[in-house]
Design a protein around this motif. Structure first.
Motif, PDB file in Angstrom:
ATOM      1  N   ASP A  47      -2.106  -0.705 -14.790  1.00 27.90           N
ATOM      2  CA  ASP A  47      -0.729  -0.147 -14.681  1.00 27.90           C
ATOM      3  C   ASP A  47      -0.025  -0.429 -13.407  1.00 27.90           C
ATOM      4  OD1 ASP A  47      -0.771   0.647 -17.408  1.00 27.90           O
ATOM      5  OD2 ASP A  47      -1.004   2.823 -16.689  1.00 27.90           O
ATOM      6  N   LEU A  48      -0.740  -0.950 -12.388  1.00 25.73           N
ATOM      7  CA  LEU A  48      -0.050  -0.939 -11.123  1.00 25.73           C
ATOM      8  C   LEU A  48       0.238  -2.288 -10.694  1.00 25.73           C
ATOM      9  CD1 LEU A  48      -2.807   1.377  -9.338  1.00 25.73           C
ATOM     10  CD2 LEU A  48      -0.356   1.831  -9.514  1.00 25.73           C
ATOM     11  N   THR A  49      -0.171  -3.414 -11.465  1.00 25.69           N
ATOM     12  CA  THR A  49       0.311  -4.559 -11.077  1.00 25.69           C
ATOM     13  C   THR A  49       1.731  -4.720 -11.446  1.00 25.69           C
ATOM     14  OG1 THR A  49      -0.562  -5.245 -13.313  1.00 25.69           O
ATOM     15  CG2 THR A  49      -2.157  -5.687 -11.637  1.00 25.69           C
ATOM     16  N   GLN A  50       1.951  -4.509 -12.653  1.00 23.68           N
ATOM     17  CA  GLN A  50       3.618  -4.675 -12.974  1.00 23.68           C
ATOM     18  C   GLN A  50       4.496  -4.152 -11.933  1.00 23.68           C
ATOM     19  OE1 GLN A  50       4.720  -3.083 -16.766  1.00 23.68           O
ATOM     20  NE2 GLN A  50       6.894  -4.236 -16.328  1.00 23.68           N
ATOM     21  N   ARG A  88       0.833  -1.091  -0.099  1.00 23.00           N
ATOM     22  CA  ARG A  88      -0.057  -0.040  -0.106  1.00 23.00           C
ATOM     23  C   ARG A  88       0.804   1.319  -0.041  1.00 23.00           C
ATOM     24  NH1 ARG A  88      -3.524  -3.487   3.093  1.00 23.00           N
ATOM     25  NH2 ARG A  88      -2.795  -2.783   5.406  1.00 23.00           N
ATOM     26  N   ILE A  89       1.866   1.084   0.594  1.00 17.07           N
ATOM     27  CA  ILE A  89       2.896   2.583   0.638  1.00 17.07           C
ATOM     28  C   ILE A  89       3.480   2.536  -0.827  1.00 17.07           C
ATOM     29  CG2 ILE A  89       5.214   3.106   1.289  1.00 17.07           C
ATOM     30  CD1 ILE A  89       3.328   3.403   3.546  1.00 17.07           C
ATOM     31  N   ARG A  90       3.751   1.489  -1.433  1.00 15.74           N
ATOM     32  CA  ARG A  90       4.345   1.467  -2.869  1.00 15.74           C
ATOM     33  C   ARG A  90       3.112   2.187  -3.871  1.00 15.74           C
ATOM     34  NH1 ARG A  90       7.486  -3.171  -4.924  1.00 15.74           N
ATOM     35  NH2 ARG A  90       8.514  -1.581  -6.356  1.00 15.74           N
ATOM     36  N   LEU A  91       1.905   1.502  -3.470  1.00 19.77           N
ATOM     37  CA  LEU A  91       0.808   2.165  -4.340  1.00 19.77           C
ATOM     38  C   LEU A  91       0.618   3.463  -4.198  1.00 19.77           C
ATOM     39  CD1 LEU A  91      -1.709  -0.730  -3.891  1.00 19.77           C
ATOM     40  CD2 LEU A  91      -0.838  -0.300  -6.090  1.00 19.77           C
ATOM     41  N   LEU A  92       0.699   4.056  -2.878  1.00 13.26           N
ATOM     42  CA  LEU A  92       0.344   5.428  -2.668  1.00 13.26           C
ATOM     43  C   LEU A  92       1.550   6.163  -3.289  1.00 13.26           C
ATOM     44  CD1 LEU A  92      -0.699   5.868   1.070  1.00 13.26           C
ATOM     45  CD2 LEU A  92      -2.017   6.107  -1.088  1.00 13.26           C
TER      46      LEU A  92
END
Lengths: 122, 122
Positions: A63-66, A44-48
């Motif tokens: 675009d967030l899975t890779q 979640r930190i990386r997603l944010l």
């Protein structure tokens, strides 16, 4: 009936001449903890960080899975938690969901932490 | 052997002309998440707020059970997590352990959150 009184008084005298008190209520502490729990995950930190850094202002879930190296169900699960906690907003565009930063969301956490730290940290 | 190439290219073309990237590394995200996890509990938030607000600078574990309404083993468990995460320091005075705020600990979390938010939030 005052049988229990002396015991309580003794406890206070032993080690709390000025009993310490919390600068925030139990209810507020529960809210702050819930917000921090929503953040307290590496994915979640990386997603944010990806979504807040995006120049487009909104990032497609596709675009967030890779960059995370995680499957879409897992990424969607984490995004759902971040939306529920007020860090991201979600918009459907055709097939895909797009996620944008909620302005001021991280600053609210900073402000929560300052209130935990008391007047010296406010 | 270039059989897999077209598939990868197609994926990128569909929805990542400029692939998004995280502003922090996976390792740093794991560290930030671990720090936030140590904070993300209502009892620990209240313990920090009591200890940071104390005028004495250090609070006896014996004074922390009553304001939280929790038993001493539970309070000690939470304090241990806060010490391990660098928010509190622990000092033994006779029978009791006393806990003090680590200066700058909450500010470091604020700075971590700013790095998650990217240059605009730094």
């Amino acid at each position: 009936m005052t049988i229990a009184e002396p015991l309580e008084l003794r406890d206070v005298t032993v080690c709390a001449p000025n009993a310490p008190h919390s600068s925030i209520s139990a209810e507020r502490a529960a809210e702050v903890a819930a917000t921090l729990k929503a953040l307290a995950d590496p994915a979640r930190i990386r997603l944010l960080s990806i979504i807040f850094a995006s120049e487009e202002g909104a990032v497609c879930v596709c675009d967030l899975t890779q960059p995370l190296g995680l499957g879409q169900p897992t990424v969607s699960h984490h995004l759902k938690i971040l939306v529920a906690a007020g860090f991201l907003s979600r918009e459907k565009r055709g097939t895909w969901a797009y996620f944008s930063p909620v302005p001021g969301a991280l600053e609210r956490v900073t402000s929560d932490l300052a209130s935990v730290g008391g007047p010296a940290n406010a």
